[in-house]
Design a protein around this motif. Structure first.
Motif, short mmCIF file in Angstrom:
data_model
loop_
_atom_site.label_atom_id
_atom_site.label_comp_id
_atom_site.label_asym_id
_atom_site.label_seq_id
_atom_site.Cartn_x
_atom_site.Cartn_y
_atom_site.Cartn_z
N UNK B 127 0.87 -1.18 0.00
CA UNK B 127 0.00 0.00 0.00
C UNK B 127 0.91 1.23 0.00
N UNK B 128 0.56 2.22 -0.82
CA UNK B 128 1.29 3.48 -0.83
C UNK B 128 0.30 4.61 -0.60
N UNK B 129 0.57 5.43 0.42
CA UNK B 129 -0.22 6.65 0.59
C UNK B 129 0.72 7.85 0.63
N UNK B 130 0.25 8.94 0.04
CA UNK B 130 0.98 10.20 0.14
C UNK B 130 0.25 11.01 1.19
N UNK B 131 1.00 11.50 2.18
CA UNK B 131 0.42 11.98 3.44
C UNK B 131 1.11 13.26 3.92
N UNK B 132 0.48 14.42 3.77
CA UNK B 132 -0.80 14.66 3.12
C UNK B 132 -0.71 14.40 1.62
N UNK B 133 -1.87 14.05 1.04
CA UNK B 133 -1.86 13.63 -0.35
C UNK B 133 -1.67 14.81 -1.31
N UNK B 136 -4.71 16.63 -3.34
CA UNK B 136 -5.91 17.08 -2.63
C UNK B 136 -5.72 17.29 -1.13
N UNK B 137 -4.55 16.97 -0.59
CA UNK B 137 -4.28 17.24 0.81
C UNK B 137 -4.86 16.22 1.78
N UNK B 138 -5.39 15.13 1.28
CA UNK B 138 -5.99 14.12 2.16
C UNK B 138 -4.99 13.65 3.24
N UNK B 139 -5.51 13.52 4.46
CA UNK B 139 -4.73 13.06 5.60
C UNK B 139 -5.10 11.63 5.90
N UNK B 140 -4.11 10.83 6.26
CA UNK B 140 -4.33 9.43 6.60
C UNK B 140 -4.07 9.22 8.09
N UNK B 141 -4.73 8.24 8.64
CA UNK B 141 -4.49 7.90 10.05
C UNK B 141 -3.95 6.49 10.13
N UNK B 142 -3.42 6.15 11.29
CA UNK B 142 -2.94 4.79 11.50
C UNK B 142 -4.03 3.76 11.21
N UNK B 143 -5.27 4.10 11.56
CA UNK B 143 -6.38 3.16 11.34
C UNK B 143 -6.58 2.90 9.84
#
Lengths: 316, 316
Positions: B127-133, B136-143
């Motif tokens: 899985x790859x997330x850009x954080x913040x994305x 669009x600036x989307x924020x990810x959490x540990x969950x």
């Protein structure tokens, strides 16, 4: 904390020598590498060099200068990378793992990289030569490299002291990769700039493995300026030739025998390499010895008259 | 001639815009990236920075500063590389190819790198997330990132504007890699400096793939100075927050709607993205549009009052 430098046996490591023999890093004369001690003068940078992602124009200017300087054949492309080391680490990923022949002794990062990618030692699928070889200065010819294989790497990291011997014309052949380094001849090892020259289909795949914007803005601008400066290169070749003769004279007078090398570094048979390294280190002169020889000592060139004086005193 | 930049859709490319709309590169205001326009001041370098192979001491100083700045957990190691891009290009080689999920839209180099290594799109192995994305600036959490998989990449390239949201504490977990970039928040994209933070066994393997001496001497010294300078970072965060509000005000007044972003770049719904890009380009202001949306326009921050004035004039 993980550092990636110094895990294998290499030149450099003056910090370690200072910890053992005393003095600060600034007190030491580092002759353990083959880096030209009188570097190409770093130019004034454009405003964008530090702050902008390197743009196509900066890469194109560097590639045009590189193509002219090295007489890159029309059928070959060029790729700039953050040091020849970055290319060496990635080249084994170009082909499925097989057998690689790397005539020893030579620069040990090639074998480390192939091994890390699952390659075995042996004749057949790949050949790597360092040309001229480090540490003994051995020169290779096209005839030495004849034969069918998937990958032939010709590492000319120290080749700019003897451009007439370059095998860059072979870079048009399938599977051949010629490497060039900016750190040694131009003396700017901290800049991190190296090149691969190969057929376009190989360059495209290597570029994918290296990733975009691989070279710093200051690296691109310094590289382009230096590779356009043929006069500096010619004067530097003559100076290095004179100074390596001077080093041979000092060393043979002290009892060493010349084994080989290039005009950037000289390899000597000194009988007891560890004793000689210790003797020089007492005067804070750092030299290179090798895990596979107890007789060989390699020295780069001192850069200043005061450094020559200290070396000659340590040898007397 | 082969260039590696600009093959995929990216910000930058002012040279291309100038070729189309006129003017020299210097005439243009480049708002197509998310690079802080008021960069960290490049320090005076030591004599060795350009000329010597970066020594262990220089890496250790950088790693100590990075560890403190980012609160790197004790169970994780750090690796410096010539840009986060160099790490992104290599990460897929850490594991045998499988299925990788990269929530879209996002920065396209991740998928390009996985694809080049034979990975397929899909849930399961990575899985790859850009954080913040980005964009669009989307924020990810540990969950959001919970679940069993071999590789979890958390790209915090734009994360330094909001350190409280960092997921760096997850870097102790097996298979998690947190990426940090020096080019955006510190505004020194030309320096080429990025970091991976992960468990030591992952760091060792990544280091092998990157090769030794990967970062330039100037990069090591600038990075260490900047990461020690907590005051600059705090003042910069406040300034970026104010200026991104100013940009939102100008853009909404001109008819755009804020979609998201970070304080380094703002994403707007403008209805007709190409028409807006063209309108700004007529005034030599370069913006970012996306192949997957005909409504979105992304802008970085102007760096000077004259640049603000030109942008606002173009919008009026």
């Amino acid at each position: 904390m993980t550092g990636i430098e110094g895990k294998r046996d290499h030149g450099g490591g003056v910090d370690g020598a200072a910890a053992r023999y005393g003095g600060t890093r600034a007190d030491w004369i580092d002759l353990s590498t083959g880096i030209n001690p009188l570097p190409y003068p770093v130019p004034e940078f454009t405003a964008d060099a530090w702050t902008a992602l390197p743009d196509r124009g900066a890469f194109d200017a560097l590639y045009a200068a590189a193509r002219a300087f090295w007489n890159v054949p029309d059928g070959a492309g060029i790729l700039a990378a953050p040091g020849a080391s970055a290319l060496i680490a990635r080249i084994p990923a170009l082909e499925p793992a097989g057998r690689v022949h790397i005539p020893a002794p030579t620069y040990n990062e090639h074998w480390a990289a192939f091994r890390a990618h699952g390659w075995q030692e042996g004749q057949g699928d790949a050949l790597v030569v360092v040309h001229p070889n480090n540490p003994d200065g051995r020169i290779w010819t096209g005839a030495d490299l004849a034969g069918d294989r998937r990958l032939t790497v010709i590492d000319e990291s120290f080749g700019d002291v003897m451009p007439a011997a370059s095998l860059v014309h072979l870079a048009e052949q399938p599977g051949v990769i010629v490497l060039k380094s900016f750190g040694k001849f131009w003396g700017l090892a901290g800049l991190r700039l190296g090149f691969a020259i190969a057929r376009p289909e190989t360059i495209v795949r290597l570029a994918e493995l290296i990733g975009p914007w691989a070279v710093s803005g200051p690296g691109l601008e310094t590289g382009a300026a230096a590779l356009r400066d043929m006069d500096w290169a010619e004067v530097t070749r003559q100076r290095l030739a004179q100074e390596s003769e001077r080093l041979d004279t000092s060393m043979t007078r002290a009892g060493a025998t010349v084994v080989g090398g290039t005009t950037l570094f000289r390899l000597y048979d000194v009988g007891d390499a560890m004793a000689w390294q210790d003797r020089l280190a007492q005067r804070h002169v750092w030299s290179r010895i090798f895990p596979y020889s107890d007789r060989w000592l390699r020295l780069g060139l001192p850069g200043r008259e005061a450094h020559w004086a200290r070396l000659e005193e340590a040898l007397s």
